[in-house]
Design an enzyme around this catalytic site. Structure first.
Site, short mmCIF file in Angstrom:
data_model
loop_
_atom_site.label_atom_id
_atom_site.label_comp_id
_atom_site.label_asym_id
_atom_site.label_seq_id
_atom_site.Cartn_x
_atom_site.Cartn_y
_atom_site.Cartn_z
N LYS A 121 0.84 -1.22 0.00
CA LYS A 121 0.00 0.00 0.00
C LYS A 121 0.86 1.25 0.00
O LYS A 121 0.70 2.14 -0.84
CB LYS A 121 -0.95 -0.01 1.21
CG LYS A 121 -1.88 1.18 1.26
CD LYS A 121 -1.34 2.27 2.14
CE LYS A 121 -2.21 3.51 2.06
NZ LYS A 121 -1.68 4.57 2.94
N ASP A 140 -6.11 0.46 0.57
CA ASP A 140 -6.17 0.82 1.98
C ASP A 140 -7.58 0.55 2.48
O ASP A 140 -8.38 -0.08 1.80
CB ASP A 140 -5.83 2.29 2.15
CG ASP A 140 -6.63 3.13 1.19
OD1 ASP A 140 -7.87 3.16 1.32
OD2 ASP A 140 -6.05 3.73 0.27
#
Length: 211
Positions: A121, A140
């Site tokens: 991420k 996320d």
DNA sequence: ATCCCGAGGG
DNA sequence: CCCTCTGGAT
């Protein structure tokens, strides 16, 4: 509606809603974005932006941060939560960049995820926003929630969600789709009480009104 | 699956 | 009190 077509329609509508995508984190170069993104784990961008100015003033360069006192860093990032891990990881990442990456933030996924506290991420955010390189899509909490509700994935594991999303959007849009889903997730399709009645995606959303 | 962890909303 | 906030490591 076919998933791919729904994805295209979602992107089209959100691109119109957010014509000028700007990151919510404050940063002026790759290292600052990396630090800010690490701090943003389970924390609002707004709070991150409150601590980073002092942090970057106290230790302006990667080399400075590599020699920083951990406890001093801990106190400065305390309010973002997970502060011991975050402080330790930021200083260790600075050291690794100085010692193994020639003092510059690496520009590949394989190298970035070697930094402690950095996984896909965070790496995707840095690659797309700082270097305009799209190796993947940053997944996320918002991307995860909206992808599931909008029927773009059946999975809850971020890595599998990313694999489901990548073929649905053009590579050049992988940075923007993250931004769109994050912002729409904050403003309309939020975690607790999604505003389905005022949602401009409701007509193509399988979960409308369910959650 | 669990831990790390502060701040704000409801 | 509970849940959530642009997660990652064990």
């Amino acid at each position: 509606m076919i998933k791919k077509k729904r994805a295209n329609e979602i992107f089209r509508r959100l691109a119109r809603r957010y014509p000028d995508p700007e990151p919510a984190l404050d940063w002026s170069h790759a290292w600052e974005l990396l630090v800010a993104t690490v701090l943003a784990a389970q924390c609002t961008d707004e709070r991150v932006n409150k601590v980073t100015p002092a942090l970057f003033k106290r230790w302006p360069t990667i080399a400075d941060m590599a020699t920083a006192d951990i406890h001093e860093v801990e106190e400065m990032v305390r309010s973002t939560g997970f502060f011991r891990n975050k402080a330790k990881n930021i200083v260790a990442s600075a050291s690794l960049i100085i010692n193994e990456f020639g003092g510059r933030v690496p520009e590949t996924m394989a190298e970035l995820i070697r930094l402690p506290g950095v996984a896909r991420k965070t790496a995707n955010i840095v690659l797309s926003n700082a270097f305009h390189i799209h190796e993947g899509i940053a997944v996320d909490t918002h991307v995860k929630r909206l992808s599931f509700r909008l029927g773009l994935t059946k999975h809850t594991d971020p890595v599998r969600i990313e694999k489901d999303l990548m073929p649905l959007f053009e590579r050049k849009n992988w940075g923007d789709i993250n931004h769109f889903l994050v912002y729409y997730g904050r403003e309309v399709c939020n975690a607790q009480r999604p505003r389905c009645t005022e949602c401009e995606l409701a007509d193509i959303c399988p979960k409308k009104g369910v959650e």
